[in-house]
Design an enzyme around this catalytic site. Structure first.
Site, PDB file in Angstrom:
ATOM      1  N   GLY C 155       1.049  -1.053   0.066  1.00 22.71           N
ATOM      2  CA  GLY C 155      -0.024   0.067  -0.189  1.00 22.71           C
ATOM      3  C   GLY C 155       0.335   1.185   0.137  1.00 22.71           C
ATOM      4  N   CYS C 156      -0.198   2.554  -0.354  1.00 23.70           N
ATOM      5  CA  CYS C 156       1.170   3.673  -0.187  1.00 23.70           C
ATOM      6  C   CYS C 156       1.411   3.919   1.051  1.00 23.70           C
ATOM      7  CB  CYS C 156       0.377   4.600  -0.886  1.00 23.70           C
ATOM      8  SG  CYS C 156      -1.731   4.804  -0.923  1.00 23.70           S
ATOM      9  N   TYR C 157       1.074   4.415   2.042  1.00 19.97           N
ATOM     10  CA  TYR C 157       1.122   4.804   3.010  1.00 19.97           C
ATOM     11  C   TYR C 157       2.033   3.887   3.720  1.00 19.97           C
ATOM     12  CZ  TYR C 157      -3.211   8.158   3.499  1.00 19.97           C
ATOM     13  OH  TYR C 157      -3.905   9.133   3.566  1.00 19.97           O
TER      14      TYR C 157
END
Lengths: 354, 354, 354, 354
Positions: C155-157
């Protein structure tokens, strides 16, 4: 209504070409008990205010004047929407003429003179006036503001952090650890003012996000001084301001740790009780996620209290419009108090959404 | 590929601290046949370029130098990304050293000297060089650019208007009335450059739309001069630039009236034929509505031709990235031509969407 | 160059109509060793990709196909840019055909099945494949990725938080307290995808700032699982995602407390050594303040380490483009590894600034 | 004041979940002579309005109701902030109950039924009511609006184009050629409403500029019908709407050619005289360049008239807030007229700048 008509307050503004200045004009030109008398700008002397800010066409007929010609001593109150250092240079003369002062810069924010001089790089020219001045965070200092001759209007960041944490600290008996308070704050670009600078150009600040002032920001000592006053002891504060690609709006995410002895507290109830009856402080229902537009162009500040997974970490979310509750709106709120008007007079605008 | 290796072009940039400068750096640092030799800025002498523009960290190791220390005369070509007037002051010396020049300012755009002096408020210091220079609208002047020692890179607005209308004018036998050409143009804020100015602050230009330069804009005489060259006769031009709250992108909406004798023309086919084989000019299918992001950060320019209700009014829509095809990208395209490289070398980036 | 020609990787994309899909197309269409074979979308079957995304005109000639007609089993690798749950439904068949898989959704991110099922509201249909899959945070799992048949792209986070904290945790002997890690994260709106939803309309998300997912976000268990792997013990994580009115970009502000025994550490040096030699991780000089635009449209991630007033609080600032290093760029980076190419092949784009 | 107290208008709103709905709520909740009685939304039945729009917390206590339970027939006036077709389906019943109607959709805008049916793809269900309705462009139809039972509130684009051209047309003796009127119009994204659609997502409409509806837009027949009424003859109109990455605001650039016999006209004086005494129409001084923020969140519309180089081309610039003068503000202005209140009651907000 009749008493309102009696207290038509004569108002002067020093330095009306910035964003807090034009926001004062927006609010005061719609205020039922205010007579705008003068607005100064050395540089724009003679220019109609509405030529610089066409939003005021037909509403504000004043021209910018030099401070000398503006007869500020005929006013009941003078707002300073100026760079730091201007208000203190003119304060004594105005007080002598019986004029009250609300400074939107930092001259009367910090009682700690050493901190003032360190962060603002200038000596304080009137410590005695500073000592009698009130810190204009209205909800926390209502009585002092009401009787003050000089009010130091708070910085925008401090307003959110202090109102966001006050219920946890007040009474000098904090419910939270005060040695590692974290304030992760995000501001719209208007907070940087209307100065020609590369860093706040549209093409620099737009479509972009950044932190700034991580190693030191002028609002840090202001927040710390007031937190210590509220907590009754020294506090440790990590304060990280960020710049958001929006014009108005401030969002503060506050992280504190609940003390073991306070773990049973109902924080939602605590906040609701603490701010019961306040016109401008909105404690949102449990689980709420405030957004800045919900207060855009209004004097409201909204708070949501979260306790993720019911643990010992508290996350407090606070939103305001940095130019209204964070600056000019709170200044008008203070003026209302100082002149015996209902605190919300002229400040009842509904937020502009979308 | 082997010849490419042979032509490693030595490049200098004068004035690298603005947006056309940093865009040149982005493009040239990824160009397979370029060796970046020097970049000048009197003010930032000694500062690493990547400190001012962290996007270039690890990609551009140059420091800003003064023009004197930069040894520009050792370069094959020098780009001027400077205020108007700088290139012409240094042109003769560079030419004497055998260096070719691509000026992104206006010094070599207008052949009409009176217009230059009227609009840019300075005398032209080297009319002879101006006379031999090529107007760098690549697709319209390919042959002259290829052999030029000095190229005046076009303004951003002119690039869209001229490429948008050229198929209707070329040959000196226009298909449209040329006395009332209307160019309603919209530009992203980066077109105003990286100067500290109040008007292009985020809080001024954001969430806002305005026209500017309605009574006169420097690109007006440039567009008119080239339109007249293409049309073979005087033209009447109404040019209205507007400022859009976006960083990159330019959109021109062109309104012209079809001459009675040309009403049977298939304009879609005309445009497709006119630009067949062009690497960077995209004539979109009939009915298309281009948007600026479809060319963001790329050297493409897209055109859609509309004829509402089949009448005699033609509406031509043109989009480009003002910093690429409208400035630095076209400058690199011209460099490629001047040095015998395939025109699209180093310019094949796909647009960044979203 | 000759080996590159040998490894022309045949690529398929499942679900190409979202932002990670179009970003894959932007990157892969410029990748020297890739042959784009097929892209699927049931809904848009038959539509040319470049009609939906005009930025790809002239660069991608594919049409959307149904999964059935796309002959994905002829590919060397298939990227899933789909909603959660799609990749796991097709994984076995592709593996049986010898096709490798990179999933940009969450199907292969969480090894803890209970967490997967709780947060994604579906049973996991192929736990055995999950078990053999690699978590595709390239810099932390290079060896596993290189030999994996299935990669769960992070995921980006998580990418920002994990790369931002890894130097403090690695070795299972953390330098920081791990019971109260705070990740205050801010994402551009493209992170929410290209779904028609009221909350991410321009008029809702523009000129606005808000927190979301404070009470629970799907990336929380992913970050926690990996932090625990790195720390070698359970961690306490407070994760607050916020939505920034910009399109691309992610900024994470990480707050951790240095353990007493680690107070003498030179954290700047620690980070620089930890990431020495990495192509895409840029540890900025001490005192730096990264901004998201410095990585816009590039695969770089920049880190700055701050220790305000030299105390025991560490503030780590991390920026990336959520669609590149936070999604499609890292997916391509993983593909390069899996096929024996230099890790940065096709990923050398300089960030687009401004 | 006493008469104001007498006319406490009972107001209902049908369809309050869109942007014109929430803007009506903002304006009406601050209106001194309005009592908000009911607001309907089938879908949100039972939800407090302030839960959907937190900007209204503490200001609007209503809950959404179904149309049936809302007792709209008890109101003095009902606003329809609904999709096209809803108002006409409920109009007869409300009129029978003595309720007046202001429709913000298109049901009562076009007198030409064929045009209505062609553009809105539905038959008109109450042509008789349409015939008696007034077109609510207040400044042009004041007398009809004042006595109307049903008002069709104008579209946002038509308001700018018609008020921008009316001084040139009125009297049926135009000063300009009417066969090639060009309206190049730019709108903020809120004009597209609060519907979940991909095209108006932040990541699609942000940092982007595009034209739309070039081949046909519903406001075209509305503008044309009214222009013909004003000009007393058929007109030829080219209308190009564009989408601007801002939330509120509309900018129209109008191009018309002065007739030979009118070349001596002082157009600045003409406009000033035409709109003398109007509360909301601001003819700016010669040479002015209006921007949309100068009317943000206010009911003003500003006009600047330009005649480049003193030629025969006139360029009229018009700005408004599309949600206020372009929709809900003008609707309230019409309500004031219909109920005998001063036209500007509750509409005196100063524009929000910055």
């Amino acid at each position: 209504m009749s008493s309102a008509a009696q207290t038509r307050i004569k108002v002067g503004i020093v330095g009306g070409t910035g964003y807090t200045g034009v926001e004062l004009l927006r609010l005061l030109s719609q205020h039922p008990n205010v007579e705008l008398r003068a607005i100064t700008s050395r540089k724009e002397d003679g220019m109609p205010v509405a030529e610089m800010f066409p939003s005021l066409r037909g509403r504000v007929d004043l021209k910018f004047q030099t401070p000398d010609s503006a007869q500020l001593d005929q006013c009941d109150v003078v707002f300073f929407a100026t760079p730091h250092g201007v208000a203190m240079s003119q304060a004594q003369a105005l007080l002598d003429a019986g004029v009250r002062i609300i400074d939107l810069a930092a001259d009367f924010r910090l009682q700690n003179l050493a901190n003032f001089e360190r962060w603002y790089k200038m000596p304080h020219s009137c410590p005695a006036i500073l000592k009698e001045s009130a810190y204009g965070l209205t909800e926390l200092n209502r009585e002092q503001v009401a009787k003050a001759r000089v009010v130091g209007n708070p910085g925008c960041y401090p307003t959110t952090v202090l109102l966001g944490l006050a219920p946890l600290l007040q009474g000098g008996n904090p419910l939270i650890g005060t040695d590692h308070i974290i304030a992760d704050c995000k501001s719209g670009v208007s907070g940087a003012g209307r100065k020609a600078e590369v860093g706040t150009l549209f093409s620099e600040a737009g479509d972009n996000f950044k932190a700034y002032g991580v190693l030191g920001h002028r609002h840090h000592p202001e927040i710390a001084e007031q937190l210590e006053r509220l907590a009754g002891k020294p506090v440790g504060l990590t304060f990280t301001p960020h710049l958001v690609p929006m014009i108005r709006g401030m969002f503060s995410t506050l992280y504190v740790r609940i003390l073991p002895e306070a773990l049973d507290t109902d924080f939602q109830a605590l906040y609701e009780q603490h701010y019961a009856g306040e016109s401008f402080i909105d404690v949102m229902p449990a689980g709420s996620l405030p957004d800045t537009r919900s207060v855009r162009a209004s004097n409201h500040l909204r708070i949501a209290v979260h306790r993720p997974q019911g643990g010992d970490q508290l996350v407090v979310l606070v939103v305001q419009d940095n130019l209204v509750k964070g600056a000019s709106g709170q200044a008008v709120q203070n003026m209302n108090l100082m002149f015996g008007l209902p605190e919300s007079t002229g400040l009842t605008h509904v937020a502009v959404l979308p």
